[in-house]
Design a protein around this motif. Structure first.
Motif, PDB file in Angstrom:
ATOM      1  N   ILE A  74      56.312  28.699  40.619  1.00 18.39           N
ATOM      2  CA  ILE A  74      55.107  28.860  39.985  1.00 18.39           C
ATOM      3  C   ILE A  74      54.409  29.509  39.963  1.00 18.39           C
ATOM      4  CG2 ILE A  74      54.025  26.500  38.682  1.00 18.39           C
ATOM      5  CD1 ILE A  74      56.605  26.190  38.195  1.00 18.39           C
ATOM      6  N   ALA A  75      54.096  30.132  38.920  1.00 22.25           N
ATOM      7  CA  ALA A  75      52.063  30.924  39.150  1.00 22.25           C
ATOM      8  C   ALA A  75      51.008  29.970  38.810  1.00 22.25           C
ATOM      9  CB  ALA A  75      52.307  31.642  37.951  1.00 22.25           C
ATOM     10  N   VAL A  76      50.571  29.727  38.947  1.00 17.68           N
ATOM     11  CA  VAL A  76      49.510  28.596  39.233  1.00 17.68           C
ATOM     12  C   VAL A  76      47.229  29.544  38.391  1.00 17.68           C
ATOM     13  CG1 VAL A  76      47.798  27.274  39.961  1.00 17.68           C
ATOM     14  CG2 VAL A  76      50.008  27.423  40.327  1.00 17.68           C
ATOM     15  N   PHE A  77      47.333  29.140  37.295  1.00 20.05           N
ATOM     16  CA  PHE A  77      46.364  29.867  37.244  1.00 20.05           C
ATOM     17  C   PHE A  77      45.151  28.919  36.888  1.00 20.05           C
ATOM     18  CE2 PHE A  77      48.724  32.128  34.548  1.00 20.05           C
ATOM     19  CZ  PHE A  77      48.918  33.390  35.004  1.00 20.05           C
ATOM     20  N   CYS A  78      44.408  29.549  38.069  1.00 20.43           N
ATOM     21  CA  CYS A  78      42.791  27.462  38.455  1.00 20.43           C
ATOM     22  C   CYS A  78      41.952  28.961  38.722  1.00 20.43           C
ATOM     23  CB  CYS A  78      43.428  26.989  39.246  1.00 20.43           C
ATOM     24  SG  CYS A  78      43.666  27.980  40.921  1.00 20.43           S
ATOM     25  N   GLY A  79      40.480  28.036  38.845  1.00 21.79           N
ATOM     26  CA  GLY A  79      39.619  28.531  39.301  1.00 21.79           C
ATOM     27  C   GLY A  79      38.799  29.030  40.681  1.00 21.79           C
ATOM     28  N   SER A  80      37.942  30.185  41.569  1.00 17.83           N
ATOM     29  CA  SER A  80      37.773  30.617  42.587  1.00 17.83           C
ATOM     30  C   SER A  80      36.242  29.837  42.648  1.00 17.83           C
ATOM     31  CB  SER A  80      37.477  32.045  42.834  1.00 17.83           C
ATOM     32  OG  SER A  80      36.141  32.038  41.348  1.00 17.83           O
ATOM     33  N   LYS A  81      36.137  28.795  41.817  1.00 14.48           N
ATOM     34  CA  LYS A  81      35.589  27.609  42.459  1.00 14.48           C
ATOM     35  C   LYS A  81      35.888  26.319  42.328  1.00 14.48           C
ATOM     36  CE  LYS A  81      30.850  29.922  39.760  1.00 14.48           C
ATOM     37  NZ  LYS A  81      30.259  30.426  40.345  1.00 14.48           N
ATOM     38  N   ARG A  82      34.705  25.370  42.683  1.00 11.67           N
ATOM     39  CA  ARG A  82      35.511  23.971  43.284  1.00 11.67           C
ATOM     40  C   ARG A  82      35.534  23.215  41.953  1.00 11.67           C
ATOM     41  NH1 ARG A  82      37.325  22.689  48.659  1.00 11.67           N
ATOM     42  NH2 ARG A  82      36.802  20.272  48.728  1.00 11.67           N
ATOM     43  N   GLY A  83      34.527  23.222  41.257  1.00 13.22           N
ATOM     44  CA  GLY A  83      33.939  22.024  40.497  1.00 13.22           C
ATOM     45  C   GLY A  83      33.113  21.514  40.633  1.00 13.22           C
ATOM     46  N   ALA A  84      32.133  20.422  39.186  1.00 10.25           N
ATOM     47  CA  ALA A  84      31.537  19.757  39.869  1.00 10.25           C
ATOM     48  C   ALA A  84      31.950  18.682  39.605  1.00 10.25           C
ATOM     49  CB  ALA A  84      30.651  19.367  37.955  1.00 10.25           C
ATOM     50  N   THR A  85      33.356  18.115  40.255  1.00 13.29           N
ATOM     51  CA  THR A  85      33.013  16.708  40.403  1.00 13.29           C
ATOM     52  C   THR A  85      34.784  17.149  42.225  1.00 13.29           C
ATOM     53  OG1 THR A  85      34.924  15.928  38.799  1.00 13.29           O
ATOM     54  CG2 THR A  85      32.361  15.372  39.147  1.00 13.29           C
ATOM     55  N   ASP A  86      35.044  16.011  42.242  1.00 11.31           N
ATOM     56  CA  ASP A  86      36.265  15.679  43.431  1.00 11.31           C
ATOM     57  C   ASP A  86      37.697  15.027  42.305  1.00 11.31           C
ATOM     58  OD1 ASP A  86      34.539  16.663  45.772  1.00 11.31           O
ATOM     59  OD2 ASP A  86      34.593  14.183  46.315  1.00 11.31           O
ATOM     60  N   THR A 140      40.361  31.977  34.384  1.00 14.07           N
ATOM     61  CA  THR A 140      41.683  31.463  34.332  1.00 14.07           C
ATOM     62  C   THR A 140      42.180  31.563  32.560  1.00 14.07           C
ATOM     63  OG1 THR A 140      40.909  30.750  35.905  1.00 14.07           O
ATOM     64  CG2 THR A 140      42.263  29.261  34.973  1.00 14.07           C
ATOM     65  N   LEU A 141      41.131  31.580  31.301  1.00 10.06           N
ATOM     66  CA  LEU A 141      41.753  31.057  30.110  1.00 10.06           C
ATOM     67  C   LEU A 141      41.989  32.284  30.228  1.00 10.06           C
ATOM     68  CD1 LEU A 141      39.217  29.612  28.767  1.00 10.06           C
ATOM     69  CD2 LEU A 141      40.382  28.806  29.039  1.00 10.06           C
ATOM     70  N   GLU A 142      41.826  34.159  30.294  1.00  7.43           N
ATOM     71  CA  GLU A 142      42.870  34.707  30.071  1.00  7.43           C
ATOM     72  C   GLU A 142      43.656  35.468  30.423  1.00  7.43           C
ATOM     73  OE1 GLU A 142      43.426  38.906  30.953  1.00  7.43           O
ATOM     74  OE2 GLU A 142      42.819  37.972  32.453  1.00  7.43           O
ATOM     75  N   GLU A 143      44.409  34.814  31.820  1.00  9.71           N
ATOM     76  CA  GLU A 143      45.280  34.418  32.558  1.00  9.71           C
ATOM     77  C   GLU A 143      46.106  33.577  31.191  1.00  9.71           C
ATOM     78  OE1 GLU A 143      43.717  35.376  37.004  1.00  9.71           O
ATOM     79  OE2 GLU A 143      43.994  33.343  36.229  1.00  9.71           O
ATOM     80  N   PHE A 144      45.712  32.561  31.400  1.00  6.82           N
ATOM     81  CA  PHE A 144      46.432  31.540  30.656  1.00  6.82           C
ATOM     82  C   PHE A 144      46.827  32.500  29.060  1.00  6.82           C
ATOM     83  CE2 PHE A 144      45.722  28.959  27.197  1.00  6.82           C
ATOM     84  CZ  PHE A 144      47.805  28.188  26.644  1.00  6.82           C
ATOM     85  N   PHE A 145      46.152  33.388  28.478  1.00  9.74           N
ATOM     86  CA  PHE A 145      46.260  33.446  26.821  1.00  9.74           C
ATOM     87  C   PHE A 145      47.045  34.130  27.431  1.00  9.74           C
ATOM     88  CE2 PHE A 145      42.876  31.099  25.432  1.00  9.74           C
ATOM     89  CZ  PHE A 145      43.349  30.265  23.822  1.00  9.74           C
ATOM     90  N   GLU A 146      47.163  35.432  28.451  1.00 13.10           N
ATOM     91  CA  GLU A 146      48.121  36.645  28.232  1.00 13.10           C
ATOM     92  C   GLU A 146      49.523  35.795  28.077  1.00 13.10           C
ATOM     93  OE1 GLU A 146      48.255  40.734  30.289  1.00 13.10           O
ATOM     94  OE2 GLU A 146      47.730  39.844  31.222  1.00 13.10           O
ATOM     95  N   VAL A 147      50.022  34.954  28.549  1.00 14.94           N
ATOM     96  CA  VAL A 147      50.668  34.187  29.547  1.00 14.94           C
ATOM     97  C   VAL A 147      51.454  33.907  28.006  1.00 14.94           C
ATOM     98  CG1 VAL A 147      50.879  34.503  32.212  1.00 14.94           C
ATOM     99  CG2 VAL A 147      50.546  32.975  30.129  1.00 14.94           C
ATOM    100  N   PHE A 148      50.706  33.294  27.472  1.00 13.79           N
ATOM    101  CA  PHE A 148      51.052  31.994  25.607  1.00 13.79           C
ATOM    102  C   PHE A 148      50.917  33.890  25.123  1.00 13.79           C
ATOM    103  CE2 PHE A 148      49.271  29.890  22.236  1.00 13.79           C
ATOM    104  CZ  PHE A 148      50.060  29.541  21.671  1.00 13.79           C
ATOM    105  N   THR A 149      50.281  34.366  24.956  1.00 12.64           N
ATOM    106  CA  THR A 149      50.563  35.412  24.413  1.00 12.64           C
ATOM    107  C   THR A 149      52.228  36.313  23.991  1.00 12.64           C
ATOM    108  OG1 THR A 149      47.858  36.023  23.544  1.00 12.64           O
ATOM    109  CG2 THR A 149      49.185  37.563  22.334  1.00 12.64           C
ATOM    110  N   TRP A 150      52.042  36.165  25.755  1.00 16.99           N
ATOM    111  CA  TRP A 150      53.534  37.244  25.584  1.00 16.99           C
ATOM    112  C   TRP A 150      54.523  36.166  24.591  1.00 16.99           C
ATOM    113  CZ3 TRP A 150      52.802  38.637  31.537  1.00 16.99           C
ATOM    114  CH2 TRP A 150      51.251  39.631  31.317  1.00 16.99           C
ATOM    115  N   GLY A 151      54.810  34.613  25.306  1.00 16.62           N
ATOM    116  CA  GLY A 151      55.245  33.921  25.067  1.00 16.62           C
ATOM    117  C   GLY A 151      56.317  33.439  23.355  1.00 16.62           C
TER     118      GLY A 151
END
Length: 193
Positions: A4-16, A110-121
């Motif tokens: 499984i390829a996982v696309f996600c942030g290089s930040k931890r986000g505002a909450t746990d 992350t959105l750019e990675e998602f939209f690329e594989v979405f468009t390929w699909g």
């Protein structure tokens, strides 16, 4: 589905909650003997999911562009690490290695990675499942945008079902394992519509 390829942030986000859900997904991947392929960083949610898979005895493959090798702090304990020459090569290698894709909370990259594989699909260039882990309803605005695109007739409704959305990692992986590809027009060797 093995990898499984996982696309996600290089930040931890505002909450746990973002960290906890990334950990839960990592543990679930390891429990199911699924390999994680991701961007190779030790930072943010990227580092969290890699650490959780490794802690649970799973396999992690990182793909890091050479210009980010020092900026993103490449994870030093991965099962495999591939240093590539560009972001394009990173995404292509991740897509080639993966049997499916999961999107966790993240920023524009992350959105750019998602939209690329979405468009390929959409184009029929792959028939792999794409899952969104909608932690704390993070992706509700994106899902609303999809509805808007359909209503404005810029996207066919059938493509909305190409993306599987869940808030629980185990439920998402179950859906992905049972995924039936959307019949999209392909630009490869057949002409399904």
């Amino acid at each position: 589905m093995n990898t499984i390829a996982v696309f996600c942030g290089s930040k931890r986000g505002a909450t746990d909650c973002y960290v906890k859900e990334a950990q839960a997904l990592g543990y679930e991947l390891a429990k199911r003997n699924m390999t994680l392929v991701y961007g190779g960083s030790s930072l943010g949610i990227m580092g969290v999911i890699a650490d959780s898979v490794l802690e649970a005895g799973g396999k992690v493959i990182g793909v890091m562009p050479n210009f980010l090798d020092t900026k993103e702090r490449t994870h030093k304990n991965l099962s495999e690490l591939h240093i590539v020459s560009s972001m394009h090569e990173r995404k292509a290698m991740m897509a080639d290695l993966a049997d499916g894709f999961v999107v966790l909370p993240g920023g524009p990259g992350t959105l750019e990675e998602f939209f690329e594989v979405f468009t390929w699909g959409q184009l029929g260039l792959h028939h792999k499942p794409i899952g969104i882990l909608n932690t704390d309803r993070y992706y509700d605005p994106l899902l609303a945008l999809f509805t808007h695109m359909i209503n404005a007739q810029f996207m066919d409704e059938k493509f909305q079902s190409m993306t599987l959305v869940e808030s629980d990692p185990s439920d998402l992986l179950n859906q992905m394992q049972n995924y039936q590809p959307v019949h999209a027009k392909t630009y490869l060797n057949d002409d399904r519509t």
